[in-house]
Design an enzyme around this catalytic site. Structure first.
Site, PDB file in Angstrom:
ATOM      1  N   LEU A 193       0.435   2.490   1.773  1.00 43.82           N
ATOM      2  CA  LEU A 193       0.510   2.109   0.321  1.00 43.82           C
ATOM      3  C   LEU A 193       1.162   0.924   0.213  1.00 43.82           C
ATOM      4  O   LEU A 193       2.290   0.490   0.710  1.00 43.82           O
ATOM      5  CB  LEU A 193       1.662   3.293  -0.258  1.00 43.82           C
ATOM      6  CG  LEU A 193       1.177   4.616  -0.608  1.00 43.82           C
ATOM      7  CD1 LEU A 193       2.447   5.315  -1.280  1.00 43.82           C
ATOM      8  CD2 LEU A 193       0.181   4.964  -1.618  1.00 43.82           C
ATOM      9  N   HIS A 194       0.511   0.115  -0.986  1.00 41.35           N
ATOM     10  CA  HIS A 194       1.467  -1.276  -1.147  1.00 41.35           C
ATOM     11  C   HIS A 194       0.840  -1.505  -2.515  1.00 41.35           C
ATOM     12  O   HIS A 194       1.563  -2.808  -2.935  1.00 41.35           O
ATOM     13  CB  HIS A 194       1.062  -2.379  -0.183  1.00 41.35           C
ATOM     14  CG  HIS A 194      -0.064  -2.694  -0.153  1.00 41.35           C
ATOM     15  ND1 HIS A 194      -1.396  -2.157   0.440  1.00 41.35           N
ATOM     16  CD2 HIS A 194      -0.821  -3.963  -0.586  1.00 41.35           C
ATOM     17  CE1 HIS A 194      -2.288  -2.770   0.515  1.00 41.35           C
ATOM     18  NE2 HIS A 194      -2.111  -3.978  -0.392  1.00 41.35           N
TER      19      HIS A 194
END
Ligand code: UD1
Ligand code: UDP
Length: 381
Positions: free
Chosen positions: A215-216
């Protein structure tokens, strides 16, 4: 070969290759190798956008990339600070080195900053991975893509949707080259090496089904409710299969800010239910982790493509994708961050659902070869 000899006969071509962030290193590696084979004079300029060993140096080691000739060392900052600082520092280099071409890849701030700097100096620009569109201008990458494509001279496209998007934006067809995907060149080159390594130092994962999470995206990790929703939903899923989570530095910072560390576990011996956080992994270790996973949850661009080629189900925690071929030919499904939808699509795959996988056109390991051949022809005329 014919083109190479022709290039030699005409003049020496000088190219500056730009890389700044993790996915850039993976996309540029095969191009650096092909240019070397073709005898093109090249420099590798690292902008310094990503600088932690685990976001940068590990990739140079794993992919046998030469040390950058120059590191602009810009580091982190707001969009304007980072983009502006890269432009200032790149301009000095471009003026001194006088390349025939600046080549940029992907859609990060380094991509736009260097394309704009070169274009204003009258230096030709090649954009690798041109034409991708999420049609969501709240994503910083979408702005970078649109602007970079608008000022590039050679647009190298990785999937057919890119050609359509560029034509719809009025870009002439002479500038557009559908060549395939250099990120997949890298994957195919390194798959065998990745298969034989251990991703998590001694934790033998093959004994049990597990999932991988990355996730980013700012929309997922900078918004407290969205991040909470994602992590709580995945924690529920982790009772069916544990989840390994190599945490991006932006995300780690936000997990700490929002006080969500209690939703994550650390690997201490073995893994059972839970979301296990580990540091960002090098390319080979991460590839191994994906190859043996039951499925991957992600908001990454590149991972949607890699899972398509590996045939691993990809559950994308976004409402849209700039890579639609991964939905139509690949293993990807968009679920946004809706709990019920995430759980429904996960269960379907746990119960054996498989998408009809086809490898997208030109994702065959030869994209960099095609690009270099075209560049030699274009630049030595
Ligand atoms: C950037 C790209 C994104 C790409 C991603 C790949 C832009 C606008 N975003 O997002 O498109 O998908 O890289 O991973 O270009 N940080 C560190 N160490 C590092 C790098 C970053 O700690 O080596 C932290 C800093 O706190 C920084 C934050 O991560 O402020 C975000 O870094 P930045 O490069 O601005 O954006 P990414 O989220 O990494
Ligand atoms: N990747 C990696 N280690 C990790 C996470 C990702 O090597 O811990 C690789 C992944 O295989 C892919 C690339 O990094 O090749 C994707 O980068 P990222 O998700 O950061 O950026 P995006 O593709 O979204 O721009």
């Amino acid at each position: 070969m014919e083109f190479i000899l022709k290039a030699m006969a005409h003049k020496r071509i000088k190219v500056i290759n730009i890389a700044g962030a993790r996915p850039n290193f993976i996309k540029i590696a095969p191009l650096v190798k092909e240019m070397e084979k073709a005898g093109i004079e090249q420099m590798l300029v690292h902008t310094g956008q990503h600088y932690d060993n685990k976001m940068s140096k590990l990739f140079f080691d794993d992919l046998h990339l030469p040390k950058p000739d120059i590191n602009l060392g810009v580091g982190s900052g707001s969009h304007a600070e980072q983009t502006g600082e890269i432009m200032k520092r790149a301009e000095t280099v471009f003026i001194k080195e006088k390349p025939d071409l600046v080549l940029v890849v992907g859609d990060v701030n380094s991509t736009l900053a260097c394309a704009l700097t070169a274009s204003k100096l009258g230096i030709r620009v090649a954009h690798v991975e041109a034409g991708l569109r999420s049609f969501d201008r709240s994503m910083p990458e979408e702005i970078n893509r649109i602007l970079t494509d608008a000022i590039s001279d050679y647009l190298f496209v990785s999937e057919e949707s890119g050609v359509v998007n560029l034509r719809n934006e009025g870009i002439t067809k002479e500038k557009i080259f559908f060549v395939g995907n250099t990120m997949i060149d890298t994957l195919l080159q390194h798959k065998a090496n990745a298969r034989v390594i251990s991703p998590l130092n001694g934790i033998y994962l093959k004994r049990q089904p597990y999932a991988v999470l990355t996730l980013h995206r700012p929309n997922n990790v900078d918004n407290k409710n969205n991040l909470k929703n994602i992590l709580e939903t995945l924690l529920e899923i982790s009772f069916d299969m544990p989840i390994i989570f190599p945490v991006h530095p932006r995300t780690l910072e936000q997990i700490k800010n929002f006080g969500f560390e209690n939703l994550l576990s650390d690997i201490l011996g073995g893994i059972k239910a839970g979301i296990y956080r580990v540091e960002p992994l090098g390319y080979l270790k991460f590839l191994n982790l994906m190859m043996n996973a039951k499925m991957v949850f992600t908001d990454s661009g590149g991972i949607q493509e890699e899972t398509t080629v590996l045939g691993i189900p990809c559950i994308t925690l976004r409402e849209n994708t700039e890579r639609p071929v991964t939905l139509t030919s690949g293993t990807n499904v968009l679920v946004g961050i809706n709990r019920d939808k995430i759980i429904r699509e996960t269960r379907k795959r746990l119960n054996g659902f498989k998408s009809d996988k086809q490898i997208p056109k030109f994702w065959d390991g030869k994209a960099a070869k095609r690009i270099v051949k075209i560049l030699i022809k274009q630049l030595s005329g």
